[in-house]
Design a protein around this motif. Sequence first.
Motif, mmCIF file in Angstrom:
data_model
loop_
_atom_site.group_PDB
_atom_site.id
_atom_site.type_symbol
_atom_site.label_atom_id
_atom_site.label_comp_id
_atom_site.label_asym_id
_atom_site.label_seq_id
_atom_site.Cartn_x
_atom_site.Cartn_y
_atom_site.Cartn_z
ATOM 1 N N ALA A 99 6.631 -2.207 12.947
ATOM 2 C CA ALA A 99 5.704 -3.023 13.740
ATOM 3 C C ALA A 99 4.486 -3.417 12.912
ATOM 4 O O ALA A 99 4.025 -4.567 12.975
ATOM 5 N N ASP A 100 3.962 -2.482 12.115
ATOM 6 C CA ASP A 100 2.784 -2.767 11.293
ATOM 7 C C ASP A 100 3.090 -3.788 10.203
ATOM 8 O O ASP A 100 2.283 -4.667 9.922
ATOM 9 N N ILE A 101 4.259 -3.684 9.584
ATOM 10 C CA ILE A 101 4.643 -4.647 8.549
ATOM 11 C C ILE A 101 4.769 -6.038 9.153
ATOM 12 O O ILE A 101 4.287 -7.023 8.584
ATOM 13 N N ARG A 102 5.386 -6.142 10.312
ATOM 14 C CA ARG A 102 5.519 -7.449 10.969
ATOM 15 C C ARG A 102 4.147 -8.025 11.319
ATOM 16 O O ARG A 102 3.908 -9.229 11.153
ATOM 17 N N ARG A 103 3.236 -7.179 11.796
ATOM 18 C CA ARG A 103 1.915 -7.645 12.207
ATOM 19 C C ARG A 103 1.054 -8.018 11.001
ATOM 20 O O ARG A 103 0.413 -9.068 10.980
ATOM 21 N N GLU A 104 1.023 -7.169 9.986
ATOM 22 C CA GLU A 104 0.139 -7.365 8.833
ATOM 23 C C GLU A 104 0.708 -8.330 7.792
ATOM 24 O O GLU A 104 -0.051 -8.920 7.027
ATOM 25 N N SER A 105 2.039 -8.420 7.701
ATOM 26 C CA SER A 105 2.728 -9.201 6.666
ATOM 27 C C SER A 105 2.416 -8.715 5.254
ATOM 28 O O SER A 105 2.589 -9.436 4.284
ATOM 29 N N ARG A 106 1.927 -7.491 5.151
ATOM 30 C CA ARG A 106 1.633 -6.861 3.857
ATOM 31 C C ARG A 106 2.082 -5.406 3.921
ATOM 32 O O ARG A 106 2.035 -4.777 4.977
ATOM 33 N N PHE A 107 2.471 -4.877 2.785
ATOM 34 C CA PHE A 107 2.810 -3.458 2.672
ATOM 35 C C PHE A 107 2.832 -3.095 1.197
ATOM 36 O O PHE A 107 2.851 -3.970 0.326
ATOM 37 N N ALA A 108 2.800 -1.801 0.928
ATOM 38 C CA ALA A 108 2.936 -1.320 -0.446
ATOM 39 C C ALA A 108 4.118 -0.366 -0.506
ATOM 40 O O ALA A 108 4.412 0.344 0.458
ATOM 41 N N VAL A 109 4.795 -0.376 -1.635
ATOM 42 C CA VAL A 109 5.887 0.555 -1.905
ATOM 43 C C VAL A 109 5.392 1.489 -3.002
ATOM 44 O O VAL A 109 5.038 1.033 -4.093
ATOM 45 N N ASN A 110 5.324 2.786 -2.693
ATOM 46 C CA ASN A 110 4.827 3.796 -3.618
ATOM 47 C C ASN A 110 5.977 4.688 -4.046
ATOM 48 O O ASN A 110 6.561 5.384 -3.217
ATOM 49 N N VAL B 50 -5.405 -6.232 -4.378
ATOM 50 C CA VAL B 50 -4.624 -5.199 -3.697
ATOM 51 C C VAL B 50 -5.138 -5.087 -2.272
ATOM 52 O O VAL B 50 -6.320 -4.850 -2.042
ATOM 53 N N THR B 51 -4.244 -5.279 -1.299
ATOM 54 C CA THR B 51 -4.675 -5.277 0.098
ATOM 55 C C THR B 51 -4.037 -4.161 0.913
ATOM 56 O O THR B 51 -4.473 -3.900 2.025
ATOM 57 N N SER B 52 -3.009 -3.502 0.401
ATOM 58 C CA SER B 52 -2.323 -2.437 1.136
ATOM 59 C C SER B 52 -2.797 -1.079 0.635
ATOM 60 O O SER B 52 -3.265 -0.958 -0.497
ATOM 61 N N PRO B 53 -2.668 -0.041 1.468
ATOM 62 C CA PRO B 53 -3.037 1.304 1.012
ATOM 63 C C PRO B 53 -2.154 1.725 -0.164
ATOM 64 O O PRO B 53 -0.949 1.503 -0.165
ATOM 65 N N VAL B 54 -2.783 2.335 -1.168
ATOM 66 C CA VAL B 54 -2.096 2.808 -2.374
ATOM 67 C C VAL B 54 -2.216 4.321 -2.435
ATOM 68 O O VAL B 54 -3.321 4.869 -2.349
ATOM 69 N N LEU B 55 -1.086 5.000 -2.576
ATOM 70 C CA LEU B 55 -1.105 6.462 -2.651
ATOM 71 C C LEU B 55 -1.533 6.927 -4.035
ATOM 72 O O LEU B 55 -0.982 6.494 -5.055
ATOM 73 N N ARG B 56 -2.527 7.815 -4.056
ATOM 74 C CA ARG B 56 -3.027 8.402 -5.283
ATOM 75 C C ARG B 56 -1.915 9.199 -5.974
ATOM 76 O O ARG B 56 -1.118 9.849 -5.307
ATOM 77 N N ASP B 57 -1.841 9.136 -7.283
ATOM 78 C CA ASP B 57 -0.906 9.892 -8.125
ATOM 79 C C ASP B 57 0.529 9.397 -8.061
ATOM 80 O O ASP B 57 1.441 10.076 -8.533
ATOM 81 N N SER B 58 0.763 8.217 -7.491
ATOM 82 C CA SER B 58 2.123 7.680 -7.468
ATOM 83 C C SER B 58 2.550 7.259 -8.871
ATOM 84 O O SER B 58 1.732 6.906 -9.715
ATOM 85 N N LEU B 59 3.837 7.275 -9.077
ATOM 86 C CA LEU B 59 4.421 6.850 -10.340
ATOM 87 C C LEU B 59 4.168 5.359 -10.553
ATOM 88 O O LEU B 59 3.767 4.918 -11.629
ATOM 89 N N VAL B 60 4.407 4.585 -9.513
ATOM 90 C CA VAL B 60 4.141 3.142 -9.525
ATOM 91 C C VAL B 60 3.990 2.680 -8.080
ATOM 92 O O VAL B 60 4.579 3.265 -7.172
ATOM 93 N N THR B 61 3.174 1.651 -7.877
ATOM 94 C CA THR B 61 2.996 1.062 -6.549
ATOM 95 C C THR B 61 3.164 -0.449 -6.661
ATOM 96 O O THR B 61 2.626 -1.074 -7.579
ATOM 97 N N PHE B 62 3.924 -1.007 -5.724
ATOM 98 C CA PHE B 62 4.106 -2.452 -5.624
ATOM 99 C C PHE B 62 3.382 -2.911 -4.364
ATOM 100 O O PHE B 62 3.755 -2.518 -3.261
ATOM 101 N N ASP B 63 2.356 -3.730 -4.520
ATOM 102 C CA ASP B 63 1.646 -4.300 -3.368
ATOM 103 C C ASP B 63 2.352 -5.612 -3.032
ATOM 104 O O ASP B 63 2.480 -6.495 -3.886
ATOM 105 N N CYS B 64 2.839 -5.712 -1.786
ATOM 106 C CA CYS B 64 3.746 -6.807 -1.420
ATOM 107 C C CYS B 64 3.270 -7.603 -0.219
ATOM 108 O O CYS B 64 2.575 -7.094 0.654
#
Length: 181
Positions: free
Chosen positions: A66-77, A113-127
């Motif tokens: 629901a949040d992805i549909r509403r915001e149209s943004r997300f991050a993959v950590n 960068v507009t999506s929350p980013v998790l600290r210490d992640s290997l890589v994050t894709f802001d989408c």
Amino acid sequence: MIEWGNTQADPDTFRAAMGRVVGSVTVVTTRHDDRPWGMTVSAFSGVCLEPPTVLVCVDHRSVTAADIRRESRFAVNLLSQDQVAVSRLCSRVGTVKFVDDHVVAGGELPDGVTSPVLRDSLVTFDCEVAEARPMGSHFVVFGRVRVVLAPRSRCPLLFGQGRYQRSVDIEEVPAMTEAGT
């Protein structure tokens, strides 16, 4: 004669078979009630290089969908070995998954960068959502990658066969002889 076991493609057999796949532990982050929210997903993949696109699959009944549909943004950590606690928090079904204590402060992130980013992640894709399609119980979400963050080299957190696992560089494994293969 090979013994194959259950060969039916029913949900239980499929789930057990997919549990044998070892993969990176991936948490999708969005905003829920204006706070960072995370959900561990088992289906994540790169799709193409031009334009840079990834896909994730999220349960259509989830808060994250629901949040992805509403915001149209997300991050993959993609999580590092130090993030087992974050994975556990974000993988609990039916529980609150606010990740306020695990995100990088907005002032520490690069522009764009507009999506929350998790600290210490290997890589994050802001989408940004490029497309979302229903598929059974899930949405397949295609994300156009706007920013890639790879702060420093870390070892990935892996999961397969029902447990967290660590990666080992192939160079560290003793070479197998042809007779031993």
